[in-house]
Each structure stands twice: as structure tokens, then as C-alpha cells.
Write a protein that holds these residues in place. Structure first.
Motif, PDB file in Angstrom:
ATOM      1  N   LEU A  77     103.617  19.779   8.320  1.00 10.70           N
ATOM      2  CA  LEU A  77     102.693  19.489   7.226  1.00 10.70           C
ATOM      3  C   LEU A  77     103.432  18.745   6.122  1.00 10.70           C
ATOM      4  CD1 LEU A  77     100.797  22.890   6.775  1.00 10.70           C
ATOM      5  CD2 LEU A  77      99.892  20.805   7.814  1.00 10.70           C
ATOM      6  N   PRO A  78     102.752  17.885   5.382  1.00 14.69           N
ATOM      7  CA  PRO A  78     103.376  17.315   4.187  1.00 14.69           C
ATOM      8  C   PRO A  78     103.689  18.427   3.184  1.00 14.69           C
ATOM      9  CG  PRO A  78     101.392  16.100   4.793  1.00 14.69           C
ATOM     10  CD  PRO A  78     101.404  17.347   5.621  1.00 14.69           C
ATOM     11  N   TYR A  79     104.801  18.272   2.490  1.00  7.74           N
ATOM     12  CA  TYR A  79     105.233  19.288   1.524  1.00  7.74           C
ATOM     13  C   TYR A  79     104.160  19.621   0.482  1.00  7.74           C
ATOM     14  CZ  TYR A  79     108.172  21.412  -2.132  1.00  7.74           C
ATOM     15  OH  TYR A  79     108.699  22.242  -3.093  1.00  7.74           O
ATOM     16  N   PRO A  80     103.438  18.640  -0.101  1.00  8.62           N
ATOM     17  CA  PRO A  80     102.406  19.000  -1.078  1.00  8.62           C
ATOM     18  C   PRO A  80     101.347  19.942  -0.518  1.00  8.62           C
ATOM     19  CG  PRO A  80     102.913  16.673  -1.254  1.00  8.62           C
ATOM     20  CD  PRO A  80     103.615  17.166  -0.030  1.00  8.62           C
ATOM     21  N   ARG A  81     101.028  19.816   0.779  1.00  7.28           N
ATOM     22  CA  ARG A  81     100.044  20.737   1.360  1.00  7.28           C
ATOM     23  C   ARG A  81     100.611  22.137   1.490  1.00  7.28           C
ATOM     24  NH1 ARG A  81      97.316  18.103   6.576  1.00  7.28           N
ATOM     25  NH2 ARG A  81      96.402  20.210   6.611  1.00  7.28           N
ATOM     26  N   ARG A  82     101.889  22.241   1.775  1.00  7.68           N
ATOM     27  CA  ARG A  82     102.516  23.571   1.815  1.00  7.68           C
ATOM     28  C   ARG A  82     102.474  24.216   0.426  1.00  7.68           C
ATOM     29  NH1 ARG A  82     105.079  25.139   6.344  1.00  7.68           N
ATOM     30  NH2 ARG A  82     105.711  23.572   7.893  1.00  7.68           N
ATOM     31  N   LEU A  83     102.750  23.414  -0.618  1.00  9.19           N
ATOM     32  CA  LEU A  83     102.694  23.944  -1.976  1.00  9.19           C
ATOM     33  C   LEU A  83     101.287  24.412  -2.331  1.00  9.19           C
ATOM     34  CD1 LEU A  83     104.897  21.371  -3.943  1.00  9.19           C
ATOM     35  CD2 LEU A  83     105.433  23.773  -3.507  1.00  9.19           C
ATOM     36  N   THR A  84     100.305  23.613  -1.984  1.00  7.38           N
ATOM     37  CA  THR A  84      98.917  23.983  -2.279  1.00  7.38           C
ATOM     38  C   THR A  84      98.539  25.289  -1.592  1.00  7.38           C
ATOM     39  OG1 THR A  84      98.296  21.659  -2.555  1.00  7.38           O
ATOM     40  CG2 THR A  84      96.523  23.223  -2.089  1.00  7.38           C
ATOM     41  N   ALA A  85      98.934  25.433  -0.329  1.00  5.90           N
ATOM     42  CA  ALA A  85      98.641  26.661   0.397  1.00  5.90           C
ATOM     43  C   ALA A  85      99.355  27.861  -0.215  1.00  5.90           C
ATOM     44  CB  ALA A  85      99.043  26.502   1.864  1.00  5.90           C
ATOM     45  N   ALA A  86     100.602  27.658  -0.652  1.00  3.74           N
ATOM     46  CA  ALA A  86     101.351  28.760  -1.269  1.00  3.74           C
ATOM     47  C   ALA A  86     100.707  29.187  -2.580  1.00  3.74           C
ATOM     48  CB  ALA A  86     102.801  28.335  -1.495  1.00  3.74           C
ATOM     49  N   ARG A  87     100.253  28.231  -3.374  1.00  2.00           N
ATOM     50  CA  ARG A  87      99.590  28.570  -4.640  1.00  2.00           C
ATOM     51  C   ARG A  87      98.290  29.328  -4.379  1.00  2.00           C
ATOM     52  NH1 ARG A  87     100.400  22.776  -5.890  1.00  2.00           N
ATOM     53  NH2 ARG A  87     102.572  22.612  -6.569  1.00  2.00           N
ATOM     54  N   ALA A  88      97.536  28.858  -3.392  1.00  2.00           N
ATOM     55  CA  ALA A  88      96.270  29.522  -3.082  1.00  2.00           C
ATOM     56  C   ALA A  88      96.506  30.934  -2.542  1.00  2.00           C
ATOM     57  CB  ALA A  88      95.489  28.694  -2.067  1.00  2.00           C
ATOM     58  N   GLY A  89      97.539  31.094  -1.734  1.00  2.00           N
ATOM     59  CA  GLY A  89      97.793  32.397  -1.125  1.00  2.00           C
ATOM     60  C   GLY A  89      98.377  33.428  -2.054  1.00  2.00           C
ATOM     61  N   THR A  90      99.085  32.977  -3.106  1.00  2.06           N
ATOM     62  CA  THR A  90      99.759  33.916  -3.999  1.00  2.06           C
ATOM     63  C   THR A  90      99.123  34.014  -5.384  1.00  2.06           C
ATOM     64  OG1 THR A  90     101.284  32.220  -4.823  1.00  2.06           O
ATOM     65  CG2 THR A  90     101.963  33.459  -2.854  1.00  2.06           C
ATOM     66  N   GLY A  91      98.378  32.981  -5.762  1.00  2.00           N
ATOM     67  CA  GLY A  91      97.860  32.945  -7.125  1.00  2.00           C
ATOM     68  C   GLY A  91      98.908  32.573  -8.150  1.00  2.00           C
ATOM     69  N   LEU A  92     100.086  32.127  -7.682  1.00  3.03           N
ATOM     70  CA  LEU A  92     101.177  31.738  -8.577  1.00  3.03           C
ATOM     71  C   LEU A  92     101.378  30.233  -8.536  1.00  3.03           C
ATOM     72  CD1 LEU A  92     103.839  34.465  -7.666  1.00  3.03           C
ATOM     73  CD2 LEU A  92     102.144  34.533  -9.505  1.00  3.03           C
ATOM     74  N   ALA A  93     101.930  29.687  -9.607  1.00 10.26           N
ATOM     75  CA  ALA A  93     102.235  28.259  -9.648  1.00 10.26           C
ATOM     76  C   ALA A  93     103.516  27.937  -8.890  1.00 10.26           C
ATOM     77  CB  ALA A  93     102.362  27.783 -11.093  1.00 10.26           C
ATOM     78  N   GLU A  94     104.446  28.888  -8.861  1.00  9.07           N
ATOM     79  CA  GLU A  94     105.727  28.691  -8.177  1.00  9.07           C
ATOM     80  C   GLU A  94     106.277  30.035  -7.719  1.00  9.07           C
ATOM     81  OE1 GLU A  94     108.015  27.285  -6.695  1.00  9.07           O
ATOM     82  OE2 GLU A  94     107.486  25.171  -6.778  1.00  9.07           O
ATOM     83  N   ALA A  95     107.480  29.991  -7.130  1.00  8.69           N
ATOM     84  CA  ALA A  95     108.070  31.179  -6.516  1.00  8.69           C
ATOM     85  C   ALA A  95     108.789  32.067  -7.512  1.00  8.69           C
ATOM     86  CB  ALA A  95     109.031  30.761  -5.401  1.00  8.69           C
ATOM     87  N   VAL A  96     108.565  31.876  -8.801  1.00  4.49           N
ATOM     88  CA  VAL A  96     109.184  32.732  -9.816  1.00  4.49           C
ATOM     89  C   VAL A  96     108.232  32.869 -10.991  1.00  4.49           C
ATOM     90  CG1 VAL A  96     110.358  30.838 -11.033  1.00  4.49           C
ATOM     91  CG2 VAL A  96     111.344  33.139 -11.099  1.00  4.49           C
TER      92      VAL A  96
END
Length: 570
Positions: A77-96
Motif C-alpha cells: 500500500l502507499p504510505y499515506p494510505r497506511r497512515l490514514t488507516a492507522a488514524r482511523a483505527g486508533t483515533g490518534l494523529a500519530e503514534a505518540v
């Protein structure tokens, strides 16, 4: 249940609440709890904050790091799509999650990592946010508390994620200089670049019961060494026995212990602020012409460059010491009981000036490669390098480092001897070393093992060298179906000298004789000598305080704000 941990710590772990043995596969969704005490296997960042800080005391940092895609990474997957999925799955903007809070009535600055977000990986935005949190602690003279949970540096941001190890480390170095305490709470899991930087270079390191920490993970160590691992390998109790953490605390006792520590150090922070400046954050500006990570015509394919960088006839550190430098006198040992053959260092002259030279040594034959551990330094090697750096500073000698390693030693012994902490201490020391430092990536620049010698005033790179957060094979094994995708991973990682020059990670490229350094080693050695002299001589006239400040600025610029401007300019 038995009192002894099973041999395969990948399948079993101890509960963070009561130390009962738990079958890890039951807990991997992070939904199940310990049947004995009800403790969740792994806390997300919001739950961790609720556990540790006083009610209603947490205030998030007012600013947010820019989201970046610095190298245009694409795997499945393109990296931006991974970021979007991570934000949607966690409710966080980033990993900290970062901010200020009170623990037991004592104010602190706090950064809590969340493993749910891309494995808690350290990328540019994460590094920027943790650095800003440390800067807030320095500005307000309150202790810094870091809660780590990470698989390591973020592969999708290439070597720029590796730079975050230095960026955050120098922020912690500024706290040390100002006498502002820092504490890390290591939770499960903490590996790679996070373990080898801010998780272990704080003043106090606490491991939560059940946590695992190391530089290389158990699976990697098994694959590389083919060895069985000791019982309880890399667990909190293992780390305590091997002197790598200050204490191990069950989860329910963490808040009380942190409150007691903050109370003990708080008195020393009530006086006037010392004269240590806040780290300077360079203004946001566009990147080099052509944009970050953009391939240009005429450059070799990345995978071909990797193969050239690994060529056994490529000049080694000892080859450079024999011809590029004069009067080399080798110094041995870490003064703690070992002498790592993968690190060579000592006194020499360059252009009639005394210098300290330190480098990775591989070799040209199979026997020499094996004897030198293929240039992969052990903790003793990192500590030998650290001893020589400090000796150079005491004697007022500039330091030249020659980097050529696949990475740090992935063996069991290296983990037992505190590899992550050894790398972290080298990185932290180099951020404040009061003498000029010039680093040259001569072949492979692999991960934290390379960065431990490459936090420098000037970073040079041979034309066909590579510098990366992870090997192409390792990246392919994690993000692609198998290791056969290594050539594709090499291209995605943006690890060539041209890529890294455009990203601003290296200051200058050293041309190699055609077609590559191993075809005319003498010419390659002359080119390195001339390049080092050209970049070292101007540094000798820079006042020490200015030198260190500029070095810190150099690595501070890899924050997400600056990189966001580069991406926007593409």
C-alpha cells in the motif's frame, strides 16, 4: 503454571500486573485480560495516561507535527494510505501522545507511545513531537517522562526516521546539561531505534513487568544466529539481571513509583533556570532542488548500488588508515573487559594534523569477515568507540569516523551486554562532543549500528555507498510477502547517495573511480582523503559552543515541520 518462563518467549510472557505466565497468542488482539488479575496485556496511549496521571491534569501540546511522506514509499500500500488507516483505527494523529500533566501532584512533561499506530514506529512526526515535549520540559524546568512501546524506526520514512534517534537524543542531552531529570518507562514491546536511543538514555529507566526490550528482536536473532534463546530472553527481569534497567515495576505500582521519583527530584528544579539555551529550531524552508526522494536520470539502480556497497573488494577502514592517513597507532579495548574486532580506532595524522579515527572493519576474505563479525559491532565495540571519542575531546583532537556496517551485532550476547543502551549512549555523546566530527559512509550504513558513528558536523558519503534504516532484505521480509522483494524494497527506501543528498541527510558526495571503488581502491582512498580534509579544516576554527550548537541544529532540522515543507514543494 510453572515458575520458570518457557523457552519460547514469543509465545509466552508474564502479566504486567501479577507476573502470571500468559499465552501471548490469546492476547495479541489486545482485547483479552489476564485471567488471574484482570490486567490488559497492552495499554494504548489514552489508557496509559489514565493509569499514570492525576485526574484532569493532562494538557496536550498545543501544536501538532506535520504529517509527511518524505520518500514516497510504496510497498503493498502507499504510505499515506497506511497512515490514514492507522488514524482511523486508533483515533490518534500519530503514534505518540504528548503534553504536560501531574503525577502525584508533581508536574512533568509526558510523551506516551501507542503500539497500535503502525507498531508505535518512530517516524519524523513522532520524533518531532517527542523532541518538542523535551523542549517544553527544558523551558518549564519540569521532569520529562517517556513511556515507550515501539517496534523501532519507521521503515516507510527511510533513513529520515533513523535521524530521529539523534534528534530526540540531543533534546535529552540538553536536559542533562540543564539538570532537568528524565525518566523512561519501558513497556511491551520496545525495540530497534527507540530502544537504542531515548528509551535507554534517560536518567532513570523503569521496565514494566512483562515488558520486552532489545535492539534486535528474537525472530531476527534466531534467523541470523540459528541459536536457541535463553529463558526469559529480553524480558524485564532479564534486563534487570543484566544491568540494563534501574528497576522492574508491576503496572499497578508504576504511578506510585513515578510520583516518588518526581518528588525526590523536584526540589532541585525550584531554583532559577540555568543558562542552557533551548534547542534552536531552524525555520521551515524548501528542500534541495528536485525535491526529496526523486530519482534522477543517470543514477544506478538502488539494488545494484546495494550490491556495489557490499562488494568484498571495496576499501575497508584499515585500507583507508594505511593510505589516506599517516602514522596510525591503534588503540584497543573498551576498558570493561573486551575488545571488539569490528571496530578499529586510534591516533593518526591527516594533512599533518593529529586526529582520532574510528571505523567499522569488515575485511576482504571470508576468514577476515568472520573474524571481524562482518563489521557488526558488539556493545564492547560501541563502548570502545565511545572511549576514543571522549579521549579525543579531552585531548582536543578532531574525530573522523568511517562507517561500513550491515548494522549492529544481532547476537544473543550483544543483547545480554546492553547493545541498545550502548548505541544510545554513543548517539547522545556525539550530539554534545566538544570537538569537530566528520563521518564518511564508505560502504553500508546500516541502521543504528551506523548512526552510532555518524552523528557528525559533516556527513560525507561515497558515490556507491548506501545508508538505510533497515536492510532491503529485512524491509522486504516485513512489508512484502518474502525477502525476494529486496530489490523493490531497496528502491522504496531511498538509500542511495543521491537520494540522501537530496534529503539533506548527507552534506556531500565523494566520487568513486569508474565503475566503482573496488576497481581502483587507491583512487577511492585519495578521494576520501581530499574530501575529509576539505570538510574538516573549516571546522577547526569554529568555537566549541558554536560547533555543538550547529551540530544540534543539523539534526533538529529533520523534524516533521521542515520535512512537511519539502513534501509540499514537490
Amino acid at each position: 503454571m510453572t515458575a520458570t518462563a518457557p523457552r519460547d518467549e514469543q509465545l509466552w510472557s508474564r502479566c504486567a500486573g501479577c507476573a502470571s505466565l500468559l499465552y501471548r497468542k490469546r492476547l495479541r488482539r489486545n482485547l483479552d485480560v489476564c485471567p488471574d488479575c484482570g490486567t490488559h496485556a497492552r495499554l494504548d496511549a489514552p489508557a496509559r495516561l489514565a493509569q499514570l496521571v492525576d485526574p484532569a491534569s493532562f494538557t496536550a501540546l498545543p501544536d501538532h507535527a506535520a504529517q509527511v511522506d518524505p520518500i514516497g514509499f510504496v510497498d503493498v500500500l502507499p504510505y499515506p494510505r497506511r497512515l490514514t488507516a492507522a488514524r482511523a483505527g486508533t483515533g490518534l494523529a500519530e503514534a505518540v501522545v504528548c503534553g504536560t500533566a501531574a503525577i502525584g501532584g508533581h508536574r512533568c512533561a509526558l510523551a506516551v507511545m501507542d503500539f497500535r499506530f503502525l507498531g508505535g514506529s518512530l517516524g519524523c512526526a513522532v520524533g518531532e513531537l517527542i523532541t518538542r515535549t523535551a523542549e517544553r520540559a527544558l523551558a518549564e524546568r519540569v521532569p520529562l517522562v517517556l513511556v515507550t512501546a515501539s517496534g523501532g524506526a519507521r521503515m516507510q520514512e527511510g533513513v529520515l526516521s533513523l535521524m530521529q534517534m539523534a534528534t530526540v537524543s540531543q533534546a535529552i542531552a540538553a536536559l542533562r546539561e540543564a539538570g532537568v531529570p528524565s525518566v523512561s518507562v519501558v513497556t511491551d514491546p520496545t525495540y530497534g531505534g527507540v530502544a537504542a536511543s531515548f528509551a535507554t538514555n534517560t536518567d532513570i529507566v523503569i521496565a514494566e513487568s512483562g515488558a520486552r526490550m532489545g535492539f534486535a528482536g528474537p525472530r531476527v536473532i534466531r534467523q541470523v544466529t540459528g541459536r536457541d534463546l535463553p529463558d526469559g530472553f529480553q524480558t524485564a527481569e532479564f534486563l534487570l539481571r543484566h544491568g540494563q534497567v534501574d528497576m522492574v515495576m508491576p503496572r499497578h505500582a508504576l504511578r506510585g513509583r513515578l510520583a516518588a521519583l518526581l518528588a525526590a527530584v523536584g526540589g532541585g528544579l525550584r531554583g532559577p533556570r540555568r543558562g542552557v539555551p533551548r534547542q534552536e529550531r531552524p525555520p521551515v524552508e524548501a528542500g534541495p532542488a528536485g525535491g526529496a526522494g526523486v530519482a534522477r536520470g543517470g543514477e544506478r539502480d538502488a539494488w545494484e548500488t546495494v550490491r556495489l556497497a557490499r562488494h568484498p573488494d571495496r576499501p575497508t577502514t584499515l585500507d583507508y588508515l594505511e593510505s589516506a592517513f599517516d602514522g596510525f597507532v591503534e588503540l584497543h579495548g573498551d576498558r570493561l573487559g573486551a575488545d571488539c574486532p569490528a571496530i578499529v580506532g586510534g591516533l593518526a595524522e591527516l594533512g599533518g594534523r593529529p586526529v582520532m579515527v574510528i571505523g567499522h572493519q569488515k575485511g576482504h576474505t571470508t576468514a577476515e569477515l568472520m573474524a571481524r563479525n562482518f563489521g557488526m559491532a558488539s556493545p564492547a565495540g560501541h563502548r570502545k568507540a565511545l572511549r576514543l571519542m571522549r579521549l579525543a575531546a579531552r585531548w582536543g583532537l578532531p574525530v573522523v569516523t568511517l562507517v561500513d556496517t550491515p548494522g549492529a551485532d544481532p547476537g544473543v550476547g550483544a543483547e545480554e551486554q546492553g547493545q541498545a543502551a550502548a548505541i544510545a549512549e554513543n548517539i547522545l555523546t556525539l550530539t554534545t562532543l566538544p570537538t569537530p566530527v566528520v563521518a564518511v559512509i564508505t560502504g553500508e550504513g546500516g541502521s543504528g549500528g551506523a548512526l552510532a558513528l555518524a552523528v557528525a558536523d559533516r556527513v560525507l558519503m561515497l558515490q556507491h555507498a548506501v545508508y538505510s534504516v533497515i536492510s532491503p532484505e529485512g524491509c522486504a521480509a516485513i512489508l512484502w510477502p518474502d525477502r525476494s522483494a529486496a530489490p523493490q524494497a531497496a528502491r522504496a527506501l531511498r538509500l542511495t547517495s543521491g537520494d540522501l543528498r537530496r534529503l539533506g541527510v548527507v552534506d556531500a558526495l565523494v566520487p568513486e573511480p569508474a565503475p566503482a571503488a573496488h576497481d581502483d581502491p587507491a583512487a577511492a582512498v585519495r578521494a576520501v582523503r581530499e574530501a575529509v580534509l576539505a570538510h574538516l579544516l573549516p571546522l577547526l576554527d569554529v568555537p566549541t559552543a558554536t560547533l555543538v550548537r550547529r551540530r544540534r541544529q543539523r539534526f533538529r532540522r529533520f523534524g516533521a515541520a521542515r520535512l512537511g515543507a519539502r513534501v509540499g514543494a514537490r
